[in-house]
Design an enzyme around this catalytic site. Structure first.
Site, PDB file in Angstrom:
ATOM      1  N   ILE A 112       0.905  -1.147   0.000  1.00 32.94           N
ATOM      2  CA  ILE A 112       0.000   0.000   0.000  1.00 32.94           C
ATOM      3  C   ILE A 112       0.947   1.201   0.000  1.00 32.94           C
ATOM      4  CG2 ILE A 112      -0.221  -0.188   2.542  1.00 32.94           C
ATOM      5  CD1 ILE A 112      -2.931   1.197   2.363  1.00 32.94           C
ATOM      6  N   SER A 113       0.682   2.195  -0.854  1.00 31.21           N
ATOM      7  CA  SER A 113       1.609   3.316  -1.009  1.00 31.21           C
ATOM      8  C   SER A 113       1.706   4.167   0.253  1.00 31.21           C
ATOM      9  CB  SER A 113       1.163   4.195  -2.175  1.00 31.21           C
ATOM     10  OG  SER A 113       0.953   3.420  -3.329  1.00 31.21           O
ATOM     11  N   GLN A 114       2.828   4.889   0.339  1.00 31.10           N
ATOM     12  CA  GLN A 114       3.054   5.838   1.437  1.00 31.10           C
ATOM     13  C   GLN A 114       1.996   6.951   1.371  1.00 31.10           C
ATOM     14  OE1 GLN A 114       6.831   7.731   0.933  1.00 31.10           O
ATOM     15  NE2 GLN A 114       6.437   9.228   2.551  1.00 31.10           N
TER      16      GLN A 114
END
Ligand code: SAH
Length: 220
Positions: free
Chosen positions: A66-68
């Site tokens: 899951i992206s930052q």
């Protein structure tokens, strides 16, 4: 620790994360509100619950992440969304970015090549009543020709170049945001705008994404 204590901690951590995003230059209030309203803890595996509001990417299984949050916010802001936008996302992953997009646009089409990830994100979209998200299991490199053109396209996995098929599916004045570069080195985040004279590209900064891979993942 009981669940209410964890929930209260997460709520204050969420507020702290929003401050971090502001401090790092995110100024679009609608984007910040969307990040405030979508509970990221639902999109991360239980083992990472306590890290749900760290400003970092987290593993979601099958080698994906899951992206930052800062990168989600930056990319969302760069898309300059409005409620009339038809958006295409490549790489549904956890579904978090799609959920954020859904609050800020008319409809979100999202494609994922890992079926189990897609199924999990679909159940979250249902849980949060995000009915304007349409999902597809497949190879996003080819885009979604039946639904093209799109006002906005966001690619959340990195390729050496922005796939031409995606650029071709961008509406006039449309915007595409995509990371480019090698998966093992820092990548560049690009924003391309379709103008009468052709594509106008600007670089938004360094990022790190998992690779955009061809085909779909075999089911195991
Ligand atoms: N937007 C996601 C980030 C997911 S990481 C989130 O908010 O959680 C990138 C995702 O892109 C991975 O799930 C990976 O499986 C997917 N992906 C990689 N190549 C793809 C392709 N060609 N088509 C569709 N999905 C792809």
């Amino acid at each position: 620790m009981d669940e209410t204590v964890i929930a209260m901690d997460l709520q204050s951590e969420r507020a702290r994360l929003i401050l971090t995003l502001r401090r790092n230059g995110i100024s679009d209030q609608a984007v910040l509100t969307a990040l405030e309203q979508i509970p990221r803890e639902y999109f991360v595996p239980d083992t990472f619950l306590r890290h749900a509001y760290d400003d970092s990417a987290l593993p979601i299984g099958r080698g994906q992440t899951i992206s930052q949050p800062l990168v989600v916010a930056m990319m969302t802001e760069a898309l300059a969304l409005n409620k009339r936008c038809k958006v295409l996302e490549i790489g549904t992953g956890s579904g978090y970015q799609a959920a954020i997009l859904s609050r800020l646009s008319r409809r979100v089409y999202t494609i994922e090549r890992h079926k189990p990830l897609l199924r999990e994100s679909e159940s979250l979209f249902k849980h949060f009543d995000l009915h304007n998200i349409v999902t597809r299991y497949g190879d996003g490199m080819a885009g979604w020709p039946e639904q093209a053109p799109f006002d906005r396209i966001i690619v959340t996995a990195a390729a050496m170049e922005v796939p031409q098929a995606l650029i071709d599916q961008l509406a006039p004045d449309g915007i595409i945001v995509a990371p480019v570069g090698d998966a093992h080195h820092p990548q560049r985040l690009l924003r391309g705008t379709r103008t009468d004279a052709g594509m106008d590209w600007v670089e938004l900064g360094g990022v790190r994404f998992v690779p955009l891979l061809p085909g779909v993942e075999a089911e195991s």
